[in-house]
Each structure stands twice: as C-alpha cells, then as structure tokens.
Scaffold this motif. Structure first.
Motif, short mmCIF file in Angstrom:
data_model
loop_
_atom_site.label_atom_id
_atom_site.label_comp_id
_atom_site.label_asym_id
_atom_site.label_seq_id
_atom_site.Cartn_x
_atom_site.Cartn_y
_atom_site.Cartn_z
N UNK A 225 -31.08 -50.66 -5.48
CA UNK A 225 -31.43 -49.60 -4.39
C UNK A 225 -32.98 -49.34 -4.45
N UNK A 226 -33.63 -49.18 -5.57
CA UNK A 226 -34.71 -48.98 -5.70
C UNK A 226 -35.87 -50.14 -5.65
N UNK A 227 -35.25 -51.50 -6.19
CA UNK A 227 -35.93 -52.76 -5.94
C UNK A 227 -36.21 -52.90 -4.23
N UNK A 228 -35.19 -52.66 -3.56
CA UNK A 228 -35.22 -52.94 -1.95
C UNK A 228 -36.26 -51.98 -1.55
N UNK A 229 -36.40 -50.85 -2.10
CA UNK A 229 -37.29 -49.84 -1.73
C UNK A 229 -38.80 -50.17 -1.81
N UNK A 230 -39.05 -50.44 -2.98
CA UNK A 230 -40.46 -50.76 -3.46
C UNK A 230 -40.98 -51.97 -2.54
N UNK A 231 -39.75 -52.75 -2.33
CA UNK A 231 -40.11 -54.14 -1.61
C UNK A 231 -40.44 -53.81 -0.08
N UNK A 239 -42.11 -63.02 -2.51
CA UNK A 239 -41.59 -64.08 -3.41
C UNK A 239 -40.75 -63.28 -4.56
N UNK A 240 -41.57 -62.25 -5.34
CA UNK A 240 -40.72 -61.65 -6.29
C UNK A 240 -39.48 -61.21 -5.76
N UNK A 241 -39.42 -60.35 -4.66
CA UNK A 241 -37.80 -60.00 -4.08
C UNK A 241 -37.04 -61.07 -4.04
N UNK A 242 -37.43 -62.12 -3.28
CA UNK A 242 -36.44 -63.26 -2.98
C UNK A 242 -35.95 -63.91 -4.28
N UNK A 243 -36.75 -64.01 -5.38
CA UNK A 243 -36.48 -64.62 -6.61
C UNK A 243 -35.68 -63.86 -7.08
N UNK A 244 -35.72 -62.53 -7.38
CA UNK A 244 -34.59 -61.64 -7.92
C UNK A 244 -33.59 -61.68 -7.28
N UNK A 245 -33.54 -61.62 -5.70
CA UNK A 245 -32.15 -61.72 -5.04
C UNK A 245 -31.41 -63.04 -5.14
N UNK A 246 -32.25 -64.16 -5.14
CA UNK A 246 -31.68 -65.47 -5.18
C UNK A 246 -31.25 -65.74 -6.65
N UNK A 261 -37.29 -60.70 -17.34
CA UNK A 261 -38.59 -60.80 -17.37
C UNK A 261 -39.25 -60.58 -16.04
N UNK A 262 -38.33 -61.00 -15.07
CA UNK A 262 -38.73 -60.46 -13.37
C UNK A 262 -38.62 -59.06 -13.33
N UNK A 263 -37.80 -58.24 -13.82
CA UNK A 263 -38.04 -56.99 -13.73
C UNK A 263 -39.22 -56.25 -14.38
N UNK A 264 -39.54 -56.97 -15.50
CA UNK A 264 -40.77 -56.28 -16.17
C UNK A 264 -42.22 -56.62 -15.22
N UNK A 265 -41.94 -57.67 -14.59
CA UNK A 265 -42.67 -58.21 -13.47
C UNK A 265 -43.27 -57.04 -12.55
N UNK A 266 -42.00 -56.62 -12.23
CA UNK A 266 -41.86 -55.44 -10.93
C UNK A 266 -42.63 -54.23 -11.72
N UNK A 267 -42.07 -54.15 -12.93
CA UNK A 267 -42.78 -52.59 -13.46
C UNK A 267 -44.11 -52.68 -13.79
N UNK A 268 -44.52 -54.03 -14.01
CA UNK A 268 -46.37 -53.99 -13.99
C UNK A 268 -46.80 -53.79 -12.56
N UNK A 269 -46.07 -54.35 -11.50
CA UNK A 269 -46.65 -54.18 -10.04
C UNK A 269 -46.55 -52.72 -9.81
N UNK A 270 -45.74 -51.71 -10.29
CA UNK A 270 -45.35 -50.38 -9.67
C UNK A 270 -45.51 -49.37 -10.82
N UNK A 271 -46.06 -49.55 -11.95
CA UNK A 271 -46.02 -48.58 -12.63
C UNK A 271 -47.29 -47.58 -12.50
N UNK A 272 -48.03 -47.64 -11.58
CA UNK A 272 -49.17 -46.66 -11.38
C UNK A 272 -48.76 -45.69 -10.16
#
Length: 452
Positions: A225-231, A239-246, A261-272
C-alpha cells in the motif's frame, strides 16, 4: 506516591459521582490565556477499574459546546499511537485554544475552526500511562487493544454518571491514526453492552483497521500500500515500481535478497520525507516509512537545512508548567513525571482485523472514514481499498466535495446507512491540523447528517 494514596482515599466518593462533585474539575482559567474561556471547560481524572484493589485513572478534558450544550452532540476524541496524547487534539487540531506551532515559545491562540462550536468535546488520554493518565499498579502499563476498549467503555459509563446532563445527548466517537482501532473496538463494546450510551456514529481519520490488514502494523498489505502511494506521488520512478511489481510481485513479506535490495533503494529515495505529510519541509530523523532510515543521508539533509519534525516545543513546555497542571487538576511532575506527547507503552496490538466488525457497526451507526491524501503513514489508498472491499453498493461514487464552492477532496457514499469514505486534498496525518476549515465543515455536516 502521595498523590496515589490521596486518590485511593477518595475512591468511595469518586465512585458515587454527581455533577456537584465534578464542579471541582471546572477549569476557571488557563495560564497564558488572558481572555474569558471560550466555553465551560472541565479537566480531571475518572477511575475506570473499581473491580480490583488498584485503580487506573484516565485524564479527560471537556470543552463544552459554545452553542447549546443542553442539546448539542457530545463527541469523544481519541488520539492514536498507541501512546499519544489527546491533548494534541485539543491544542493542535480542533480544540478552542491552539498552541502556536511556528515557535518553540508558549503562545496560545483562539481557534476560529474549533469543533466545539456546535458540539461538546471530550478529549481523553488513554490508556493509562498516556499523558497525565496513570495507574496505582505498574502492571497496568502492560496493555492491549481489548483492555483499552474496556477501560474506555468504563470511562464513558462513569463520565455520563458524573455528567448526567450530557447522558441523553447524541454521542459520537472520533479520532485518528491508531484510534482507528480504539474507536470501533469501543463502539463494539457499547453495541453489545446493556448500557444506555446514546451512540450515533463514528468518525475515523487516517485510521488503522487492524494489525494484520490494511496500511498499519505488519500486515501483508501494508508495505505494498505504501509503495503504491509513494509511486503515485512521484517519489519513486516508474522503473523501480515496475521492477518491484514484476520481479517481486509486491508480496514483500516473502522476498529474497534482490527484492530487499530494491526496497532499500526505495528507502534511500524516500527517507527525507515526513511520513505524516510528504510535502512538509522537515524530515523524520528516525524515519520508518518502511525500514530504518539511512542515517548518513539524513545527516546530509540536515546539513542542507532540513529541520526535524516533531511535537511543538511550546506545547511540551506548557503542559509541564506547574501552574498549568494545577489549573487543569492533574498531578504534579514530582508525583507523576513529565507529560510527553507520546509515551512508550508496553502495548500489544491484539486486534488483527476489524473488517468483520464494521458491518455490524455500519448497520447500527453512521460511519465516516476520512483521510488526508498526503499522509504516507496511513495512506488514503489503503483506506479506500478496505472501505470499498466491504462490498456495499455505491450511492455516489468518488465525486468531489466542496467548501464554499471550492473543491477540497473526494467522497464515496455507500447505500449502507450513510457509510462514507472521504479524502481531504493536501491534508496530512492529522487532518484538522492541516485543513482546519475543511475538517470543521466535514465534522458539522456529519453531525447534521448532511452529505459532504
């Protein structure tokens, strides 16, 4: 300990409460507020556990209706957490007197959008251990959802016995965040009890719906739910969302090294971002939107001028002033300790899902589920998903609603007893804090049983 002994000595009187006894709880004045109080205010303790040899005392604050308290609705407000104080609701959101949040100094302001214009508000600090509420037995600070609902019910029984002039008024339960669990569990206790509590409806803001479902806790759906929200808000790429989904299927409770590792990438993009308002100019230093924040990145953001989000320093100072505590009839810091915005409780969320409870509640009471649409803590997308998933036929589906002719959000109305889901555009986790005028309009229309 002296305060506890004095309180125990007064128990016989407290359990035979009358209105004349609670006159002692009337707040005559507030330090830092030179004007007459906006309406009658009452603050003090009520006991909730007469069946044992120790007692829990819940602190409440009543802000009487400015219009016609004899007939206006009575509304209980619960802040979530679990462990956060409903004094935040009073001084930061819908109470008649607000704390200026733009300064760390103590400054009180009149709230032109207070919810007690046409309703009597009860702000309750619950469970024991939150805010000024306490117990004479430390074992009581180990609690859960079920025990909290039972104590909140006992509080209401004692409250309406103490204030019989409110007992026949229409009664509503409201709150936000983890109170999404407090509210329906309390309503279910009322529904199945033999009490005369005149419950008419529930208002749940950015609320949890269980610890194993929806956007809260460690549910299977919470991270997707939160991944879809930030996307959807442009915080991660297509690209990140599609890769996570696929490649991971967003089934993130059963993931391998690559998906982690993909989730850690999302973390870096959103932790601010501030999880409670993704557009706020501040950061969560202990951000746990999904995972532990990258501390080096956070430090770098601080160096760039980002400030840390948190409770206003002025409110913390104010609630711990000795003269304020005396004015609102709560125990001193020496006896109880400092008031905290949120307490660290030994709390177990033992309600896995409320999806099976809501149909009985909706059948008997009017229910409004509302969400600020820039809250990443409990995203509106999750609330829309579970409300529509109950399977009720649409009355009116996903239409704009307005205040003074200006669109302020979207609403879905169901044919089941006025069951409604609404969003407020640009509002964060604490909707009345971000959108005071719009949330007041929503509140008043709901009490009047008028569609948004």
């Amino acid at each position: 300990m002296h305060c506890l002994l004095r309180t125990l000595a007064a128990m016989a009187a407290l359990f035979h409460l009358t209105f004349s006894a609670i006159v002692k709880h009337e707040v005559k004045s507030l330090p830092g507020w030179d004007l007459p109080l906006p309406s009658r205010q009452y603050s003090g303790y009520l006991p909730v556990d007469a069946a044992t040899k120790h007692y829990r005392f819940l602190h409440y604050w009543v802000s009487e209706s400015m219009s016609n308290p004899a007939t206006d609705p009575v509304v209980l407000w619960l802040t979530g957490g679990p462990g956060c104080s409903s004094m935040a609701g009073y001084f930061l959101e819908m109470g008649p007197i607000l704390m200026n949040t733009s300064t760390s100094d103590v400054q009180l302001l009149a709230n032109p959008y207070t919810w007690n214009q046409n309703a009597t508000l009860i702000f309750l600090e619950s469970p024991a251990g939150v805010g000024f509420s306490y117990s004479t037995n430390k074992a009581d600070y180990i609690t859960n959802d079920t025990m909290t609902a039972e104590d909140n019910f006992r509080f209401l029984v004692n409250f309406f016995a103490a204030y019989p002039e409110y007992a026949t008024n229409d009664f509503y339960i409201s709150g936000e965040s983890y109170a999404g669990i407090y509210i329906p569990t309390l309503a279910e206790v009322i529904r199945t009890s033999k009490s005369n509590i005149n419950l008419k409806g529930l208002l749940v803001g950015n609320g949890c719906v269980g610890n194993k479902v929806g956007g809260c806790g460690d549910s299977e759906q919470s991270v997707p739910i939160k991944i879809k929200f930030v996307y959807g808000h442009g915080l991660i790429s297509e690209g990140i969302f599609s890769e996570l989904q696929d490649r991971c299927g967003l089934k993130l409770n059963e993931i391998g090294v690559y998906c982690k590792e993909m989730l850690e990438t999302v973390d870096v993009r959103t932790n601010f971002i501030n999880v409670y308002d993704i557009y706020a100019p501040c950061i969560q230093s202990d951000s746990d939107i999904f995972w532990t924040a990258a501390t080096e990145h956070v430090r770098r953001l601080r160096d760039l001028g980002f400030t840390e989000c948190g409770a206003p320093g002025g409110l913390l100072k104010y609630m711990n002033q000795p003269d304020v505590r005396a004015a609102i009839h709560v125990e001193s810091a020496a006896e109880l300790g400092d008031w905290k915005f949120c307490a660290k409780l030994n709390y177990t969320g033992n309600v896995d899902s409320l999806l099976g409870v809501y149909p009985d509640l909706i059948a008997k009471y009017r229910v409004l589920i509302y969400s600020g649409d820039v809250d990443a803590c409990v995203p509106y997308t999750g609330s829309e998903e579970w409300t529509s998933g109950l399977g009720y036929d649409f009355g009116v589906g996903w239409r704009p609603w307005d205040v003074n002719g200006r669109p302020v959000g979207y609403v879905t109305e169901y044919k089941a007893n006025g069951f409604t889901f609404a969003t407020l555009r640009g509002a964060g986790h604490q909707v009345p804090l971000y959108k005071p005028m719009e949330s007041l309009a929503m509140f008043q229309r709901f009490l009047a049983n008028v569609p948004l």
